[in-house]
Design a protein around this motif. Structure first.
Motif, mmCIF file in Angstrom:
data_model
loop_
_atom_site.group_PDB
_atom_site.id
_atom_site.type_symbol
_atom_site.label_atom_id
_atom_site.label_comp_id
_atom_site.label_asym_id
_atom_site.label_seq_id
_atom_site.Cartn_x
_atom_site.Cartn_y
_atom_site.Cartn_z
ATOM 1 N N ALA A 1 0.806 -1.224 0.000
ATOM 2 C CA ALA A 1 0.000 0.000 0.000
ATOM 3 C C ALA A 1 0.842 1.279 0.000
ATOM 4 N N GLU B 1 -12.423 -1.718 -1.622
ATOM 5 C CA GLU B 1 -12.566 -0.294 -1.338
ATOM 6 C C GLU B 1 -11.334 0.510 -1.750
ATOM 7 N N GLU B 2 -10.163 -0.064 -1.654
ATOM 8 C CA GLU B 2 -8.935 0.625 -2.055
ATOM 9 C C GLU B 2 -8.253 -0.191 -3.148
#
Length: 575
Positions: free
Chosen positions: A337, A511-512
């Protein structure tokens, strides 16, 4: 205790090929790399490598007691082989401990009375054991060779092959003298026989292999010879006979990250960049002197010694073993991430010492598909060894699944883990999320997707994993296929070999979401890069490479994903 130099390996090999618990095949010896608790780490012999994100992830895997990441022990060599540098290195021990005299075929344990170690200070590659009392040779005794059979189990245990009980079928005779007959043209175990010259019993080594071997081999003794321990509880895993040099004798488990800017403030980032030198400073007065007189720290002088010292103290507190804030400060263990956040940012932090990026225009022909192209002109990858497996390669645990038991790096809780760092360059390509998501939904029930998912479930079930989880999804398959298609084209033009080009996939739905690939190369001994890979990311060159890659996909990418998924199904490629 006297140590004898026996050979050399590259530092990066101590992570991927010859780490703790692995076997190294030297010219006259086979040696086992000892646990990291026996590696020297004093002074600058094994310097610390600073990478907070990786350190936090390693602590999450091995426990909060991990204090640092360190390079393998090393000192610069001099012409004199009796100086301090010759005493520094990674300790190894002879394994398998059974040796064979090539003249008389006698086998026995390494060491007196049968075999004697012959050191060679000026030519460590000539270190060997010799059968000094061989009756078949006059003059200089022949160098003994390792017996190439050993036992291992999927729980990570390793043991010598039980030749005495094997040839006697569990009832050894008193004073057994063993010989191993191995024809020079032998290519398999069916030509190799072990014989006891005392009672004249013999047995073919083929009995130690195959489906019926389980009933002819002893139970696992739970041995970890690299740390000289044996499990207190009985190991229930089935041992298997392995040949010396087998690829499945040791699989490394390595964590790796790209060094990306972590601190939001200029002061915190500057302290992180110079931490190897700052970590040795123990007082504010010493820091003030260093900022004035050490050229490498000159850029910090304008930030104020008091403020720099306060940032150093905060870093020490957060990085201490067991510190509650360490994991929170350096992330939750998601290694991709932060990298995705920097690479996909509209205005990335472009000019850090170990992370230099430059966005370029998207190739015109592929503008509807590609969101962003970023040239990574400089990157640093840090890798840490956290364990190993035997027999079966490691599989990363999925969320909600028990982690795989790893072979230990040392005899107790590790205080540090070996690591390596490399520098290089790369090309990052981000695909348009709306198109990827739409394609992902369209192929969700496709016959090929269903077949691939079913094969993945069977593969996990055969290895004792929960087949209901772990499916990476069609997004991952598409990005992986595109990555390898591009790697093949890039390798033909960039000046690097195909084995030197690596991929890092950012494939995540939800969602991401992430949808991107990073193709990069790195060299452990290079402070710069050749630039050949980065130059191929310019719009005109990348446009041509993408066109060639897609044209090549009409034939085949030689990808594992193309393999047949059922006995009757033809090969299917992702298009």
């Amino acid at each position: 205790m006297t140590f004898t130099r026996a050979g050399q390996v590259r530092p990066s090999q101590l992570l991927h090929t010859y780490g703790s618990g692995s076997l190294i095949d030297l010219p006259h010896l086979s040696v086992l790399v000892s646990g990291t608790d026996r590696w020297p780490t004093y002074g600058q012999v094994a310097p610390e490598v600073v990478e907070p994100r990786l350190l936090g992830a390693v602590r999450g895997a091995l426990g909060p007691g991990i204090g640092s990441l360190r390079r393998p022990p090393h000192l610069p060599e001099t012409p004199n082989p009796f100086e301090e540098w010759a005493k520094v290195g990674v300790p190894v021990a002879t394994f398998p401990t059974w040796l064979r005299c090539p003249a008389c075929d006698r086998i026995g344990r390494a060491g007196p009375p049968l075999f004697e170690l012959q050191p060679a200070a000026y030519r460590p590659e000539d270190v060997c054991y010799r059968h000094t009392n061989c009756s078949r040779v006059r003059g200089k005794a022949p160098a003994a060779v390792p017996v190439r059979f050993m036992l291992a189990c999927p729980a990570g245990h390793l043991d010598d092959f039980p030749f005495t009980s094997f040839v006697h079928r569990g009832a050894p005779c008193p004073g057994a003298i063993l010989q191993l007959f191995e024809p020079g043209h032998s290519t398999g175990a069916d030509d190799v026989r072990v014989r006891c010259s005392t009672c004249d019993k013999s047995r073919s080594m083929v009995d130690a292999f195959g489906e019926g071997a389980a009933g002819r081999l002893p139970p696992c003794r739970g041995r970890h010879p690299h740390i000289s321990t044996q499990s207190a509880e009985a190991c229930t895993a089935q041992v298997r006979t392995l040949l010396l040099g087998s690829l499945n004798a040791w699989f490394s488990v390595v964590m790796r990250v790209l060094a990306v800017p972590q601190a939001s403030a200029v002061l915190d980032q500057a302290v992180s960049d110079h931490w190897p030198r700052l970590s040795e400073i123990g007082s504010l007065e010493m820091l003030s002197y260093a900022l004035r007189n050490v050229e490498a720290l000159a850029m910090l002088s304008g930030l104020g010694a008091a403020d720099v010292w306060r940032a150093m103290e905060e870093r020490r507190a957060a990085s201490a073993p067991g510190a509650a804030g360490a994991a929170a400060q350096h992330g939750s263990g998601d290694l991709l991430a932060p990298e995705w956040g920097h690479l996909s940012a509209p205005e990335p932090n472009a000019d850090y010492p170990d992370f230099r990026v430059r966005p370029v225009a998207v190739p015109t022909e592929f503008a509807p598909l590609i969101e962003r192209v970023v040239l990574v002109e400089r990157l640093r990858e840090v890798m840490a060894l956290i364990g190993f497996t035997r027999v079966d390669p490691p599989e990363p645990p999925e969320p909600g699944e028990e982690p795989v038991a790893l072979g230990p790096l040392c005899g107790g809780p590790p205080a540090w883990v070996p690591c390596a760092e490399v520098r290089g360059e790369g090309i990052f390509i981000q695909l348009r999320e709306d198109l990827v998501a739409a394609w992902e939904a369209r192929v969700a029930g496709d016959d090929r997707t269903v077949a691939l998912q079913a094969a993945h479930h069977r593969w996990r079930a055969q290895r004792g994993h929960d087949p209901r989880i772990g499916w990476p999804g069609p997004r991952y398959l598409a990005l992986h296929t595109l990555s390898h298609l591009l790697m093949r084209e890039v390798a033909l033009e960039c000046g690097y070999g195909s084995a030197s080009i690596r991929e890092r996939l950012y494939a995540r739905s939800g969602e991401e979401p992430m949808a991107g690939i990073l193709l990069y190369t790195a060299a452990s001994d290079s402070e710069g890069t050749l630039g050949g890979l980065v130059s191929l990311g310019e719009p005109e060159s990348l446009n041509r490479l993408l066109r060639q890659a897609l044209a090549g996909a009409e034939l085949c990418a030689s990808e594992p994903s193309c393999a047949p998924r059922t006995r009757s199904a033809p090969s299917t490629c992702l298009r």
